[in-house]
Every structure is written in C-alpha cells, then in structure tokens.
Design a protein around this motif. Structure first.
Motif, short mmCIF file in Angstrom:
data_model
loop_
_atom_site.label_atom_id
_atom_site.label_comp_id
_atom_site.label_asym_id
_atom_site.label_seq_id
_atom_site.Cartn_x
_atom_site.Cartn_y
_atom_site.Cartn_z
N UNK A 13 37.29 24.45 40.02
CA UNK A 13 36.57 25.73 39.92
C UNK A 13 37.13 26.56 38.78
N UNK A 14 38.44 26.68 38.73
CA UNK A 14 39.08 27.51 37.70
C UNK A 14 38.87 26.94 36.30
N UNK A 15 38.98 25.64 36.14
CA UNK A 15 38.91 25.02 34.81
C UNK A 15 37.48 24.86 34.29
N UNK A 16 36.53 24.59 35.19
CA UNK A 16 35.17 24.24 34.74
C UNK A 16 34.11 25.29 35.04
N UNK A 17 34.25 25.98 36.16
CA UNK A 17 33.20 26.91 36.58
C UNK A 17 33.50 28.34 36.13
N UNK A 18 34.72 28.77 36.32
CA UNK A 18 35.09 30.16 36.03
C UNK A 18 34.76 30.61 34.60
N UNK A 19 35.00 29.80 33.56
CA UNK A 19 34.64 30.25 32.21
C UNK A 19 33.14 30.55 32.07
N UNK A 20 32.31 29.74 32.70
CA UNK A 20 30.86 30.00 32.65
C UNK A 20 30.51 31.27 33.40
N UNK A 21 31.17 31.48 34.54
CA UNK A 21 30.91 32.70 35.32
C UNK A 21 31.33 33.95 34.54
N UNK A 22 32.43 33.86 33.83
CA UNK A 22 32.89 35.00 33.04
C UNK A 22 31.88 35.33 31.95
N UNK A 23 31.32 34.32 31.34
CA UNK A 23 30.29 34.54 30.32
C UNK A 23 29.06 35.20 30.92
N UNK A 24 28.60 34.67 32.03
CA UNK A 24 27.38 35.20 32.65
C UNK A 24 27.60 36.58 33.27
N UNK A 25 28.81 36.86 33.73
CA UNK A 25 29.10 38.16 34.35
C UNK A 25 28.99 39.31 33.36
N UNK A 26 29.14 39.01 32.09
CA UNK A 26 29.07 40.07 31.08
C UNK A 26 27.64 40.35 30.63
N UNK A 27 26.68 39.66 31.23
CA UNK A 27 25.29 39.84 30.84
C UNK A 27 24.75 41.17 31.35
N UNK A 28 23.68 41.66 30.72
CA UNK A 28 23.08 42.94 31.09
C UNK A 28 22.06 42.82 32.21
N UNK A 29 21.62 41.60 32.53
CA UNK A 29 20.60 41.40 33.55
C UNK A 29 21.25 41.50 34.94
N UNK A 30 20.85 42.49 35.75
CA UNK A 30 21.48 42.69 37.06
C UNK A 30 21.37 41.47 37.99
N UNK A 31 20.26 40.77 37.95
CA UNK A 31 20.09 39.60 38.80
C UNK A 31 21.12 38.51 38.48
N UNK A 32 21.46 38.38 37.23
CA UNK A 32 22.46 37.40 36.82
C UNK A 32 23.83 37.81 37.35
#
Length: 107
Positions: free
Chosen positions: A79-98
């Motif tokens: 989770x930390x090595x493969x998923x978390x970096x993608x989540x960090x990228x998507x969490x910075x998005x402006x779309x509330x649903x994301x």
C-alpha cells in the motif's frame, strides 16, 4: 495466459461507459484475489496507476475504485510503496468527488 487476460480486462478499464469500467475493475480485483498479491502488484496496480495521469477526471475514479477494492487485502508495504503515491497525487486535485474517493480508500 496472464498477458491475454490482463489485456482483455485492461481494455475495458478505459471504456467511456462508467459501469463497464467499474465491472472491469471488480473483475480485475477478483482475479487478483485468485492469483495473489504478486499478480496484483505486477499487473493490476501498474495499469490502475496509469489512469492517475489521465486528463479527464472521470477516469481518475478507475484507480480509486480499484485501490479501494484491493486495499483490505494489501500488505501495508505494498500500500505504502504502490498505492499511496497515486493517492497523494489525486488528493491534491480540485474535484471534490476525487478527494472524497481518496478518503474512502484511506479509511
């Protein structure tokens, strides 16, 4: 066999119809549970990660749904090595649903 199976399902991940993408994600995760986490790390996660950089935010839901379905069975290191970096990228998005779906994966 893996190559053909993965390619078949992965083509559906980019379908313009949400319900088809959603069902292909579910199928991919079910196959991952059968073949194990090594298969998930090698085939499923990398493909899901490619959708993080899509320009259309609707496709960003594809990896988020996949990550949410896979997360309960993932080792914390995976989770930390493969998923978390993608989540960090998507969490910075402006779309509330994301952002809301990022939270769903984390909790």
């Amino acid at each position: 066999f893996n190559e053909k199976l993965v390619q078949f399902l992965l083509n559906w991940l980019s379908d313009p119809i949400y319900s088809i993408r959603e069902n292909s994600i579910k199928s991919l995760c079910e196959i991952g549970w059968i073949f194990g986490m090594g298969w998930v790390v090698k085939f499923a996660i990398p493909k899901l990660q490619t959708y993080v950089s899509e320009t259309n935010y609707l496709y960003w839901l594809t990896p988020l749904i996949g990550f949410r379905l896979l997360e309960p069975d993932l080792d914390s290191n995976i989770f930390q090595d493969y998923i978390l970096p993608s989540l960090q990228t998507l969490a910075s998005d402006k779309v509330p649903n994301i952002k809301m779906n990022v939270i769903k994966v984390i909790i």
